[in-house]
Enzyme design. Structure first.
Site, PDB file in Angstrom:
ATOM      1  N   GLY A  18      51.495  41.646  92.754  1.00 62.93           N
ATOM      2  CA  GLY A  18      51.470  41.811  94.209  1.00 62.93           C
ATOM      3  C   GLY A  18      50.421  40.939  94.881  1.00 62.93           C
ATOM      4  N   ARG A  50      53.312  46.140  68.561  1.00 67.58           N
ATOM      5  CA  ARG A  50      52.810  47.456  68.945  1.00 67.58           C
ATOM      6  C   ARG A  50      53.720  48.603  68.542  1.00 67.58           C
ATOM      7  NH1 ARG A  50      50.542  45.892  74.992  1.00 67.58           N
ATOM      8  NH2 ARG A  50      48.758  44.734  74.210  1.00 67.58           N
TER       9      ARG A  50
END
Lengths: 254, 644
Positions: free
Chosen positions: B52, B337
């Site tokens: 953003g 992960r």
């Protein structure tokens, strides 16, 4: 992990103030069943749950990442910004630091340039306005040369990083008898002064940021050194010396 | 749990042809907005993280008027700030065989072949420019002695392509974007609105034209109009109650967009990060992540004997099981992960876990300290060791860390096309809030890369393509669509305040989090998912009857803010379970116990599930409609991920 954990109780004196226009006061609370491994903010969460259950209004306080990097949290605990442990944010402080049954006073960060919004929440937008005036390199997206075109020594990068580590929490201001923002502003000025990317705007940056710092109502620095002691990221007071030199240099050149 | 399925309704809209020149061709083919006309357009950007903040600054640099919103007191605190390890880029500075193609390949493979090839290739291309941009901004990346940028290898990669600034890479990149943003605020091209929470999207004639915000300082509802909306509000791991996300990170803005017509893609793709500090007690509000870079030198093990309560120092070498090294000899402790998390869970489930709860494994640095010396280890990981010691009161120099997986990042998010536009024209979604680039598992140091790629280098082009066909200057906040949206928001707030029940939002959130963690966490199973969806529905009904929210709506009220977010987690939580139930395969983070090998490895079903599952809100939360976007793999050969 401690075996068979014994919970603790505390007496709290917490600053309550409904909004900026009202007068605030310290209100006494008691909180029990506190896990000593919980953080200071989790202790406040726990207090708030009990207050809500009793139909009372919870204490407003600011926090977000709760791992010491966002800079949102920060209250004065027994008069010290972020509490008794050095180089630690309020969210990192654990209740095992406080003996069972002690009284803890909790207040907002106090400064003219940080008006209280509610209870323990203050308005630190003055920091943003100081950065707006020049706490950056003016470079548009897409116009950068290859990243390795400009070699920067490890010492320089490490030195700049020491200053860039500032999280903008405001503890430096809250700890200063003059409510000076010199450490915050100095850290940004020094990061940009060390790095060659910041060189072009060096003069303008120092003048504009210092001017805005003054306009926001921050006090001047008189070398108390409280800021460095209160800073959770151990930002050195040397940054203030740099700020002064950069400002002087800029003032003579402009 | 049977759902209506629609095929062929979604297209990424990326151009045909050679993947390597696709983005270049697309940039050429997209329409441009005349420089003199850009200032006539206003764009709303919600969120000030890497995606953003970068988007708001860059769009303003191009000449658009930008209204930028964040829930924090300043844009510099968005949760991107907490990313530790680094950012990937295919610079190949170490000359170790990296390339745009390899980063692309690794990312598609790492995501277990559930990401869109075209988006990932573009991401790998943009990665190179990101580093240039950040260095130009004065981001103090780590350097080699010759002054060149330093790189390290990072979870799941066999080349060193990760750039870093100590353990604070996210902070430094965010401060770079924040600086650029503040420069545009000073120039008057960005108007910054802090302490604002977006509570609804305003859709006028089918196009996103505004938002309704609650001013968190005053409680007042506010209306903002624009010619387009960019949403960059992050992920939704906090639905699980305990996660590594910030306590204010939430799903509300994205979820409200979903209820206005934006499809939600792959909601069950939730990353559980392997190296977090284990839960210590019920008062805990969040879990703390330890950078995955620790796995470069730390060795993960459990005792070979179940229920072994000896302190780690008294367990001899031959009685330790270095289970990652044993199961995956070629990647060892550096497996991706999802694989590392699952292996740790398996060890604990089978009774080998350590610590007071048995829900932890050791991450041991004694060998690294011997090999590199304590000073070198301190230089590399000192801040992480300090953080661990602050929390646990144990020194990792003396005794192994205890770690356990925790919800961390959501690969799922609002569906977007190649232009990052959602199914609502004019609503573009950036960063973690969209679903596009990481498939079913994100590789380490790729989140920062994606956020900044979207913000600096994708949306500035693709938004222009949308705006070029849009009449500029929409500013009518009296349009009936604004009235309707504000009434909707006010209705929800009033309902929360009126319940005056007996349970706090936190108590409900905790229960929801347990349900999701147990059944939609590291392993999932069909019947359990069906029951979980059911239980979430029941708990949601109870929530609206029995929640107690303190205070009023017309003031700063954190309790009310939180209650509204929990209400949305309940709706999203059900969709997570429904999505997981309907994906009858295992892939990446999504391990279905009914779809695994005997050794516990994921079994994909490429024939039936090589698609994006994009969910449409039908007005009935329990009857979402499933749109399937077929994934085409023309450049990467579909294969079983093998890290052995």
């Amino acid at each position: 992990m401690t075996d068979a954990k014994k919970t603790r109780s505390y007496k709290l004196r917490i600053w309550r103030q409904p909004d900026a226009a009202s007068t605030g006061r310290l209100v006494d609370y008691e909180v029990a069943d506190v896990d000593p491994d919980s953080s200071f903010l989790e202790m406040l969460d726990h207090l708030n749950e009990t207050l809500v259950k009793k139909g009372e209004e919870p204490v407003a306080f600011e926090s977000d990442c709760r791992e010491g990097i966002c800079g949102a949290c920060g209250v004065c605990i027994d008069g010290r910004p972020h509490g008794p442990v050095t180089h630690l944010t309020t969210c990192g402080l654990r209740m095992r630091e406080f003996g069972d049954g002690v009284t803890i006073t909790v207040e907002p960060f106090r400064a003219n340039a940080f008006p209280v919004v509610k209870d323990l929440i203050v308005d630190r937008s003055s920091f943003d306005r100081v950065i707006e005036r020049g706490g950056y390199v003016s470079v548009n997206a897409g116009s950068a040369p290859d990243a390795n075109a400009l070699p920067i020594s490890t010492d320089m990068a490490e030195d700049a990083m020491d200053s860039a580590a500032c999280i903008g929490c405001g503890a430096c201001v809250a700890s200063c008898p003059n409510a000076s923002a010199s450490l915050f502003v100095g850290a940004k000025i020094r990061q940009m002064k060390i790095l060659p990317q910041g060189d072009v705007e060096r003069t303008r940056r120092a003048l504009a940021m210092v001017e805005q710092m003054d306009a926001e109502g921050f006090g001047d620095c008189s070398n108390h050194g409280e800021c460095e002691a209160a800073c959770p990221k151990a930002i050195s007071i040397e940054n203030i010396a740099t700020l002064r030199r950069e400002y002087l240099r800029a003032a003579f050149r402009s | 749990m049977d759902v209506e399925i629609v095929d062929g309704s979604l297209s990424s809209g990326s151009p045909d042809g050679d993947i390597q020149t696709k983005w270049d061709r697309h940039r050429f083919e997209m329409k441009l907005v005349n420089p003199a006309n850009k200032r006539k357009y206003t764009v709303i950007v919600v969120g000030t993280g890497l995606a953003g903040g970068a988007a708001a600054a860059t769009l303003a640099e191009l000449g658009y008027n930008v209204l930028n919103f964040c829930i924090q007191d300043t844009p510099r605190r968005a949760h991107s700030v907490a990313a530790q390890g680094g950012i990937n880029a295919a610079k190949n500075y170490p000359n170790d065989g990296d390339s745009v193609w390899r980063l692309f390949y690794d990312t598609v493979k790492g995501g277990d072949f559930r990401a869109r090839e075209d988006n990932v290739y573009r991401l790998a291309q943009c990665s190179v420019n990101i580093i240039d941009q950040c260095v130009a901004q004065g981001v103090p990346f780590a350097r080699e002695y010759g002054g060149q940028l330093a790189n390290r290898s990072f979870g799941g990669a066999q080349v060193s392509r990760t750039f870093y600034a100590r353990g604070q890479t996210g902070q430094q990149l965010l401060l770079g974007a924040y600086g650029s943003l503040m420069r545009q605020v000073d120039a008057g091209r960005v108007k910054m609105f802090t302490r604002r929470e977006m509570l609804d999207l305003v859709v006028v004639d089918g196009h996103a034209k505004g938002i309704i915000c609650r001013n968190l300082a005053t409680g007042k509802l506010e209306r903002y109009a624009a010619d387009a909306v960019c949403l960059a509000t992050g992920g939704y791991s906090t639905a699980y109650f305990l996660s590594t996300n910030a306590v204010n990170s939430n799903a509300t803005a994205a979820w409200r967009c979903h209820k206005r017509g934006a499809y939600f893609a792959n909601p069950c793709f939730m990353q559980i990060h392997p190296t977090c500090i284990p839960l210590s007690g019920p008062s805990q509000s969040k879990l703390t992540l330890m950078s995955e870079s620790l796995r470069n030198d730390g060795r993960i093990w459990v005792p070979k004997k179940q229920g072994d309560t000896r302190p780690p120092s008294q367990i001899p070498e031959d009685e330790r099981d270095y289970f990652l090294e044993r199961r995956y000899p070629s990647f060892g402790n550096l497996v991706p992960r999802d694989v590392a998390s699952r292996a740790a869970k398996l060890a604990c489930d089978e009774g080998y876990g350590v610590g007071a709860t048995g829900l932890a494994v050791y991450l041991d640095f004694s060998e690294a300290i011997e090999r590199l010396g304590r000073d070198n280890v301190k230089q590399k990981y000192g801040n992480l060791f300090d953080m661990y010691e602050e929390i646990t009161a144990e020194s990792p120099y003396e005794t192994p860390m205890r770690i356990y997986p925790a919800p961390h990042y959501t690969m799922g998010g609002l569906w977007v096309d190649y232009n990052l536009q959602s199914t609502i024209p004019g609503l573009h979604v950036l960063g973690e809030a969209n679903f596009s680039d990481h498939g079913a598992n994100r590789l380490g140091a790729s989140a920062l890369m994606q956020g900044l790629a979207d913000g600096y280098f994708v949306i500035p082009y693709t938004l222009g393509n949308y705006l070029a066909d849009t009449k500029p200057g929409f500013d009518d906040t009296n349009d009936p669509a604004f009235d309707e949206a504000e009434t909707n928001v006010r209705g929800t707030i009033d309902r929360l305040l009126a319940a005056r029940g007996k349970k706090t939002p936190r108590e409900f959130h905790w229960e929801l989090g347990r349900l999701l963690w147990d059944q939609c966490g590291m392993s999932r199973e069909q019947e359990g998912l069906r029951q979980t969806a059911e239980k979430i529905r029941e708990l949601r009904d109870e929530f609206w009857q029995n929640v107690h929210v303190a205070g009023s709506g017309e003031e700063l009220n954190q309790h009310l803010e939180y209650a509204g977010r929990v209400a949305d987690y309940f709706e999203l939580g059900e969709l997570i379970a429904v999505d997981a139930y309907n994906r009858n395969e295992s892939c990446g983070c999504h391990l279905r116990l009914d779809h695994q090998t005997e050794e516990g490895e994921a079994v994909r079903d490429d024939e039936n599930y090589s698609h994006v599952a994009a969910w449409e809100y039908t007005g009935d939360l329990s009857k979402p409609r499933l749109h399937r976007e077929k994934l085409e793999f023309n450049n990467v050969h579909l294969a079983v991920r093998n890290y052995k």
